[in-house]
Design an enzyme around this catalytic site. Structure first.
Site, mmCIF file in Angstrom:
data_model
loop_
_atom_site.group_PDB
_atom_site.id
_atom_site.type_symbol
_atom_site.label_atom_id
_atom_site.label_comp_id
_atom_site.label_asym_id
_atom_site.label_seq_id
_atom_site.Cartn_x
_atom_site.Cartn_y
_atom_site.Cartn_z
ATOM 1 N N GLY A 365 -2.246 -13.859 -5.988
ATOM 2 C CA GLY A 365 -1.879 -15.229 -5.677
ATOM 3 C C GLY A 365 -2.660 -16.213 -6.515
ATOM 4 O O GLY A 365 -3.585 -15.841 -7.248
ATOM 5 N N GLY A 368 -7.765 -20.128 -5.096
ATOM 6 C CA GLY A 368 -8.070 -20.966 -3.950
ATOM 7 C C GLY A 368 -7.265 -20.690 -2.710
ATOM 8 O O GLY A 368 -7.281 -21.503 -1.776
ATOM 9 N N GLY A 370 -7.661 -17.785 -0.868
ATOM 10 C CA GLY A 370 -8.434 -16.970 0.058
ATOM 11 C C GLY A 370 -8.408 -15.488 -0.219
ATOM 12 O O GLY A 370 -8.617 -14.692 0.699
ATOM 13 N N THR A 372 -10.507 -13.527 -2.184
ATOM 14 C CA THR A 372 -11.839 -12.919 -2.094
ATOM 15 C C THR A 372 -12.359 -12.930 -0.661
ATOM 16 O O THR A 372 -12.944 -11.944 -0.191
ATOM 17 C CB THR A 372 -12.810 -13.670 -3.023
ATOM 18 O OG1 THR A 372 -12.299 -13.659 -4.359
ATOM 19 C CG2 THR A 372 -14.181 -13.002 -3.004
ATOM 20 N N SER A 688 14.118 -18.103 -15.960
ATOM 21 C CA SER A 688 14.565 -18.874 -14.797
ATOM 22 C C SER A 688 14.844 -20.342 -15.102
ATOM 23 O O SER A 688 15.285 -21.067 -14.219
ATOM 24 C CB SER A 688 13.524 -18.774 -13.680
ATOM 25 O OG SER A 688 12.288 -19.318 -14.094
ATOM 26 N N LYS A 731 7.872 -21.641 -6.079
ATOM 27 C CA LYS A 731 8.664 -22.708 -6.678
ATOM 28 C C LYS A 731 9.076 -23.744 -5.642
ATOM 29 O O LYS A 731 9.057 -24.955 -5.906
ATOM 30 C CB LYS A 731 9.894 -22.114 -7.354
ATOM 31 C CG LYS A 731 9.563 -21.256 -8.575
ATOM 32 C CD LYS A 731 10.809 -20.632 -9.167
ATOM 33 C CE LYS A 731 10.454 -19.798 -10.395
ATOM 34 N NZ LYS A 731 11.629 -19.145 -10.996
#
Length: 803
Positions: A365, A368, A370, A372, A688, A731
């Site tokens: 992802g 920031g 989450g 880790t 896309s 998106k």
């Protein structure tokens, strides 16, 4: 050396003769009041001395500028010299002379009289200029002190000179004494002789003495260090010999034997594998036969220490209480329900099998979100130790597998080192940034990672340094990555991928309220009861000051607000602060993000596309323009091959369907079309954006602007079909952050809409399209004739919104 007849030297009142023979001196300066032996070798100088010895024995001594000059003339001499009296004369068998002269007064050469048979010149006395003052007294004492230190440090100066200098009251004579006894360059000695001002001469002498003291002290310090190191080495040798004798007398053996005995004791008490015990015993036997001074002794000693420091057979007990696991995950992370469910399911299977080994989890992802901290929560959930290594930018295979012992400074790889630090065979092992492994001439660390992560291989993982099989099967490996494209397929095949998408506005609000605000208040020394954030303030920061998939930038903005509040408290201006919208705008300044879509799509030829990057979803503006030409297509914006092919396909489809779209067929044949994707410094690729490119070209050709409320994504074919794309959630979240109200998606992506948060489904209209014609109808006319997914009713929307 024969004494010449006694002759009274000229007194203070006796004038210096107006004419004197000149004796050039090489690398020597004679000062008034000093005695100096001189060697006379040149024929004209010998004749000069003979003539002087037969007369009044007075001669002018002047230094030569260049000592390499064979027969110096007046041009080669300094202007200032010393008138001297010849006291003794000795004739050496080789024909040269040795004389002893006494300097009398300082003179200046005023007139060149004769050059043959030797130099003769008119001279005048240069008296000292002395004004008694405290400065002169202070400088005199400083010169005496510095000269005394020089005498103490320099072995070639007798101690009597220190007493002589201390008893001299005449500052001029003191300078002459110091200059005549120190080993100075001829230029420095001559400069001191030429200074008629006694105070200036004292300052120059003081500077020279300070330099000489510093050099002498440094030399003395170096000599002392060398001496002490020699003494230390000898002392250690004698002490070692004495210690050896004492140990032999007591029957204890030497220290090397004691060290070997300690290693053997550790070896017996460590539960090594059979192969590791055999290797350690073999190396210990070699160590016993080596002297401690051998180069290999330290290598074997370090190798054995590494083997014995690893956690052979040491494990921690797992806590597989699923209710507690879900509670811990809920405490540590807001939302992420699907991810939490996946982790709990993984633990449930492990509980039934009574074994936590299984597929390797990989959280993928944007930054920031989450990833880790999820690994840390898993370790906390099951009660295991947590270790983390970051492999981002690692290019050397030896960083994973270690270096062989043949290299100087060899050591195990990061995997073995991390297990040593964990002190257990079954920690939660987080491998961070696995998508950023590099490759170069030092090897392929991604291939080395295959052995670490493959469940079929890692039970016999072999580090190059240890060269022993080590069991990694009990380790729970968790990986994190920002994107899957850069992970080698063979490595990705061994992972169970869990996607973490970006957060919605409501999710960000919940994270800020529950985690970020309390964390920043504590970090800035603020009490929760005295500082509070309103809901509107937090949503304003989320909406207008951050635009990201994660929450890192949001946390930075909250930290900025907390710093402002901390300053208010520190200055005593307030006792309680409530941060609302007004304070947010005042403290954070102008908003960072605004409605860019409306401004960018105001003109025909611009369409809003959607893309997925390593940091989450983002809007992508496709611009098209035309100019007179022959129907050619130009594509710019640092686009990859796939994206350029999508632009060609869109252009070809629009040209081939010009009449059906109500366009002039000759419009394209008479014009060249230029398609550009701004942010040209950022590489872009993927299929896309095909429908957005086709829409931009049709908008340009028909002079109809694209609706500002529409964003679109989908791959286009030459037959006009709209194909499925990936990254729908990312998106759609990007479209919602950009203020878009309608999103055009391929119909094949319809099942993925059910996985979107209720908040997003309530705020956006989704238009599903099978063909480019349906896309154009919805984008250019603003109303779609194809099936639409309407927004939920207001009551349903209210019920779907999180509390």
């Amino acid at each position: 050396m024969a004494d010449l007849p006694d002759l009274e030297p000229p007194g203070e009142e006796t004038p210096v003769p107006a004419r004197l023979p000149v004796l050039p001196l090489k690398e020597t300066v004679v000062y008034p009041g000093s005695m100096a032996p001189l060697a006379i070798g040149q024929e004209r100088s010998i004749r000069l001395v003979d003539d002087v010895a037969g007369n009044d024995r007075m001669v002018a001594l002047v230094a030569v500028r260049d000592a390499e000059t064979d027969e110096p003339g007046f041009d080669d001499l300094y202007e200032i010299g010393t008138v001297a009296l010849v006291h003794k004369l000795l004739r050496v068998p080789d024909g040269t002379l040795r004389i002893l002269v006494q300097g009398l007064r300082r003179i200046r050469l005023t007139e060149r009289l004769e050059e043959e048979p030797y130099l003769s010149a008119g001279v005048e006395e240069v008296p000292d200029v002395l004004e008694e003052s405290p400065n002169v007294t202070a400088l005199t004492r400083n010169v005496q002190n510095l000269f005394g230190r020089i005498v103490e440090l320099v072995p070639y100066l007798p101690e009597e000179l220190q007493l002589a200098a201390a008893n001299l009251d005449d500052p001029s004579a003191l300078c002459h004494l110091v200059a005549s006894t120190l080993r100075l360059r001829t230029e420095e000695k001559q400069r001191l002789l030429e200074l008629a001002d006694v105070e200036a001469r004292l300052r120059e002498t003081s500077a020279i003495l300070s330099r000489e003291v510093e050099v002498s002290e440094l030399g003395s310090k170096i000599q002392s260090q060398v001496h002490s190191e020699m003494e230390k080495g000898q002392r250690e040798y004698f002490l070692r010999q004495q210690l050896k004798a004492i140990q032999e007398e007591l029957g204890e053996g030497d220290a090397d034997q004691a060290e070997v005995a300690e290693l053997r004791e550790r070896l017996d008490s460590t539960p090594l594998s059979e192969e590791a015990r055999k290797a350690a015993t073999r190396e210990l036997g070699r160590l016993e036969r080596l002297p401690s001074a051998a180069a290999e002794y330290g290598v074997i000693r370090t190798y054995l220490d590494w083997i014995l420091s690893l956690p052979w057979g040491q494990t921690t007990k797992d806590d597989l209480d699923l209710r507690r696991a879900r509670r811990v995950l809920d405490e540590d992370h807001f939302d992420l329900d699907k991810v939490k469910e996946r982790i709990v399911e993984y633990l449930a299977v492990s509980k039934l099998k009574n074994d936590l080994s299984g597929p390797i989890l990989c959280f993928v992802g944007p930054p920031g979100v989450g990833k880790t901290s999820l690994g840390q929560s898993i370790a906390r959930t099951i009660g295991r130790k947590f270790v983390r290594i970051s492999v981002g930018g690692v290019r050397d295979e030896a960083e994973i597998r270690g270096h062989r012992r043949t290299y100087i400074g060899a050591m195990p790889g990061t995997v073995i080192r991390a297990l040593r630090d964990a002190e257990a065979l079954n920690p939660v092992f987080l491998i961070d940034e696995i998508d950023k492994l590099g490759t170069d001439y030092r090897g392929d660390p991604a291939s080395a990672m295959l052995e670490v992560l493959d469940p079929e291989q890692h039970s016999t993982f072999r580090d190059h340094y240890l060269d022993l099989p080590f069991d990694l099967s009990k380790v729970l490996f968790v990986c994190t990555a920002n994107q899957l494209e850069t992970i080698p397929p063979a490595l990705l095949d061994r992972m169970d991928v869990i996607h973490l998408s970006g957060y919605t506005e409501d999710e960000k609000y919940g994270i800020a309220r529950r985690y970020l605000v309390p964390k920043q208040l504590e970090a800035h020394g603020l009490q929760a009861g005295k500082v509070s954030f309103s809901e509107r303030a937090l949503r304003l920061v989320i909406r207008e000051y951050t635009r990201e998939a994660g929450v890192r930038n949001l946390e930075r903005q909250l930290a900025a607000l907390c710093r402002k509040a901390a300053r208010q408290f520190a200055e005593g201006k307030v006792k309680r602060v409530r941060i609302g919208e007004t304070r947010v705008r005042s403290w954070l300044g102008a908003r960072r993000f605004s409605g860019e879509v409306r401004k960018r799509t105001a003109d025909p030829g611009v369409a809003t596309g959607l893309a997925v990057t390593a940091v989450g979803g983002d809007v992508l503006f496709i611009e098209a323009t035309a100019f007179p030409g022959r129907g050619r297509l130009t594509v710019t914006g640092q686009l990859g091959e796939v994206m350029q092919e999508s632009a060609s396909a869109a252009h070809s489809w629009v040209r081939s369907h010009a009449e059906q779209l109500g366009l002039d067929p000759l419009w394209f044949s008479e014009r060249d079309v230029h398609v550009h994707v701004p942010a040209g410094a950022v590489p872009k690729d993927g299929p896309s954006a095909g429908v957005a490119m086709a829409t931009a070209i049709v908008s340009l050709a028909s002079a109809r602007p694209v609706s500002e409320e529409v964003a679109m994504t989908g791959e286009i074919t030459l037959t006009g079909q709209v194909l499925q794309i990936g990254g729908v959630r990312e998106k759609v979240l990007a479209a919602q952050r950009a203020g878009v109200r309608r999103v055009i998606l391929p119909r094949e992506n319809e099942p993925e809409l059910e996985e979107l948060p209720a908040e997003i489904r309530g705020k956006l209209d989704f238009i599903l399209a099978d063909t480019v014609e349906q896309v154009l109808e919805a984008a250019l006319d603003g109303v779609a004739s194809v099936e639409r997914r309407p927004r939920p009713a207001a009551a349903e929307r209210q019920a779907a919104m999180p509390a």
